[in-house]
Design a protein around this motif. Structure first.
Motif, PDB file in Angstrom:
ATOM      1  N   CYS A   1     133.592  27.129  50.801  1.00 30.46           N
ATOM      2  CA  CYS A   1     133.683  26.287  49.596  1.00 30.46           C
ATOM      3  C   CYS A   1     134.392  27.051  48.467  1.00 30.46           C
ATOM      4  CB  CYS A   1     132.292  25.876  49.125  1.00 30.46           C
ATOM      5  SG  CYS A   1     131.442  24.838  50.322  1.00 30.46           S
TER       6      CYS A   1
ATOM      7  N   HIS B   1     127.329  21.659  47.419  1.00 31.01           N
ATOM      8  CA  HIS B   1     127.783  20.856  48.560  1.00 31.01           C
ATOM      9  C   HIS B   1     127.478  19.376  48.373  1.00 31.01           C
ATOM     10  CE1 HIS B   1     127.945  24.915  49.972  1.00 31.01           C
ATOM     11  NE2 HIS B   1     126.625  25.003  49.991  1.00 31.01           N
TER      12      HIS B   1
ATOM     13  N   CYS C   1     134.821  21.480  48.275  1.00 31.88           N
ATOM     14  CA  CYS C   1     133.610  21.746  49.075  1.00 31.88           C
ATOM     15  C   CYS C   1     133.926  21.541  50.565  1.00 31.88           C
ATOM     16  CB  CYS C   1     132.473  20.830  48.651  1.00 31.88           C
ATOM     17  SG  CYS C   1     131.029  21.006  49.721  1.00 31.88           S
ATOM     18  N   ALA C   2     133.813  22.620  51.330  1.00 35.72           N
ATOM     19  CA  ALA C   2     134.168  22.555  52.755  1.00 35.72           C
ATOM     20  C   ALA C   2     133.137  21.759  53.560  1.00 35.72           C
ATOM     21  CB  ALA C   2     134.299  23.969  53.311  1.00 35.72           C
ATOM     22  N   VAL C   3     131.910  21.698  53.047  1.00 38.94           N
ATOM     23  CA  VAL C   3     130.858  20.938  53.755  1.00 38.94           C
ATOM     24  C   VAL C   3     131.137  19.443  53.621  1.00 38.94           C
ATOM     25  CG1 VAL C   3     128.388  20.455  53.841  1.00 38.94           C
ATOM     26  CG2 VAL C   3     129.178  22.782  53.388  1.00 38.94           C
TER      27      VAL C   3
ATOM     28  N   CYS D   1     128.437  26.538  45.059  1.00 40.23           N
ATOM     29  CA  CYS D   1     128.630  25.122  45.401  1.00 40.23           C
ATOM     30  C   CYS D   1     127.312  24.507  45.887  1.00 40.23           C
ATOM     31  CB  CYS D   1     129.679  25.028  46.507  1.00 40.23           C
ATOM     32  SG  CYS D   1     130.157  23.351  46.908  1.00 40.23           S
TER      33      CYS D   1
HETATM   34 ZN   LIG Z   1     130.222  23.169  49.185  1.00 41.38          ZN
END
Ligand SMILES: [Zn+2]
Ligand SMILES: Nc1nc2c(ncn2[C@@H]2O[C@H](COP(=O)(O)OP(=O)(O)OP(=O)(O)O)[C@@H](O)[C@H]2O)c(=O)[nH]1
Ligand SMILES: [Mg+2]
Length: 351
Positions: free
Chosen positions: A276, A283, A289-291, A281
């Motif tokens: 992220c 999330h 945000c990678a999630v 983050c």
């Molecule tokens: Zn995130």
């Protein structure tokens, strides 16, 4: 009966260290302070000196199945070797909040049967428990004979999404399907079986031994649950290979972990969280945000993310409580009587 200390899991270093000081043995189980101990000459019954027993009661240092011990001529346990692994479970009913189950395992075999027992969240809970013990979790899927090969393929692909590690599939109509378990145990390794009642843990041991040593019994047709046939933990020596530890089916697991095992089992989520943009983050709505990106791509569902959070919260809460209790215990004077454990009332768990 004679046992080879090699098969029992003793290392040459430990034997050397204890040489000439007494008899080396491995704890197979305990009933009311009496320990069943496997030695080179067979099984003996040993006990802890009174003062040691009192000091260790309710602590994680209390000897458990799998501990390597040194026993004197009066069958008193004089030394316990440092452990390479300890499987514990949170126990909200006990004063110490956590209970040691088995020690010194190379593998924890999480046993799940391919019927109504197969439940994703349950598999994750068992894997987290296994991963937090410092031994290698292996997933064993039993009773493949109950399904068509297409059904088994579907189970297996779900399992692979859940667990990137080793997965073995067994069926009681093919004794050869149990061979990979033996291969893992070769060279004096130890594996503990972990799973619900009725999944076929004891059946598996019987197949590996080639006899009906362990008692097994049928499951309920309505929900595929077992009848809690195995009631004690026990070490079974497999001559020429190593040891298997049979355990009674668990009705529930209160997770206890510093967060690492939960992350290991939810490896993808943990990896995304590290990618992220912001280190803090949450999330949810942050840019980069990678999630959330994984959810958008369809690689992760909201429900899985929620499960991850719930399990992490639960595991770490217990861990904190346990540390707190441990501190309080150390502060208390050694003369104080130990409180009787509260009456247990286990309920079947909603996985
Ligand atoms: Zn995130
Ligand atoms: N069809 C089928 N039945 C199996 C298989 N393995 C075990 N079973 C049956 O499942 C039932 C329960 O097996 P157990 O070995 O007693 O199960 P367990 O996990 O040891 O159960 P607890 O001791 O209660 O924890 C028995 O009726 C076994 O015959 C399998 O591969 N296929
Ligand atoms: Mg059993």
């Amino acid at each position: 009966m004679t046992n080879h200390l090699n098969d029992l899991g003793f290392t040459p270093q430990l034997l050397e260290q204890w040489h000439g000081q007494g008899q080396p043995g491995r704890i197979s189980g305990e009933t009311h302070g009496l320990f069943r101990i496997l030695t080179a000459d067979g099984e003996i019954t040993g006990r802890l000196p009174g003062r040691t027993a009192r000091a260790l009661v309710g602590t994680l240092d209390h000897p458990v199945t799998g501990d390597f011990v040194l026993v004197d001529e009066d069958n008193m346990i004089r030394d316990i070797a440092p452990r390479t692994s300890l499987m514990t479970r949170g126990d909200s009913f006990s004063a110490s909040l956590t209970e040691g189950l088995v020690a010194n395992c190379d593998y924890v075999f999480v046993v799940i049967s391919l019927n109504q027992d197969f439940h994703e969240r349950k598999i994750r809970r068992f894997l987290i428990m296994a991963a937090s013990s410092d031994s290698t979790p292996v997933l064993i899927l039993t009773k493949a004979d109950l399904n068509s090969s297409a059904e088994n393929e579907a189970y297996l692909s779900t399992a692979r999404e859940l667990w990137p590690g080793t997965i073995l599939v067994t069926r009681q109509d093919e004794t050869g399907s149990y061979q990979p378990i033996l291969d893992l145990l070769r060279g004096g390794k130890t594996g503990a079986l972990l799973g619900a009642s009725g999944v076929g843990k004891s059946t598996l041991i019987n197949h590996l031994l080639g006899n009906e040593r362990m008692k097994v019994s049928g499951i309920r047709n309505s929900d595929d649950q077992g009848r809690h046939t195995t009631t004690h933990r026990e070490i079974i020596l497999i001559p020429g290979y190593g040891c298997l530890i049979d355990t009674p089916g668990l009705r529930r697991i209160d997770l206890i972990d510093d967060g690492q095992a939960v992350e290991a089992v939810y490896g993808n989520i943990a990896a995304w969280m590290k990618q992220c943009r912001f280190t803090d983050c949450s999330h949810t709505t942050e840019p980069g945000c990678a999630v959330q990106a994984a959810i958008q791509r369809g690689d992760l569902t909201e429900a899985e993310l929620e499960d991850f959070r719930t399990m992490q919260k639960e595991a770490m809460l217990y861990e904190r409580k346990m540390r707190q209790r441990e501190k309080e215990r150390i502060k208390r004077t050694t003369h104080q009587k130990t409180a009787k454990p509260r009456q247990r009332s286990w309920n079947e768990q909603e996985w």
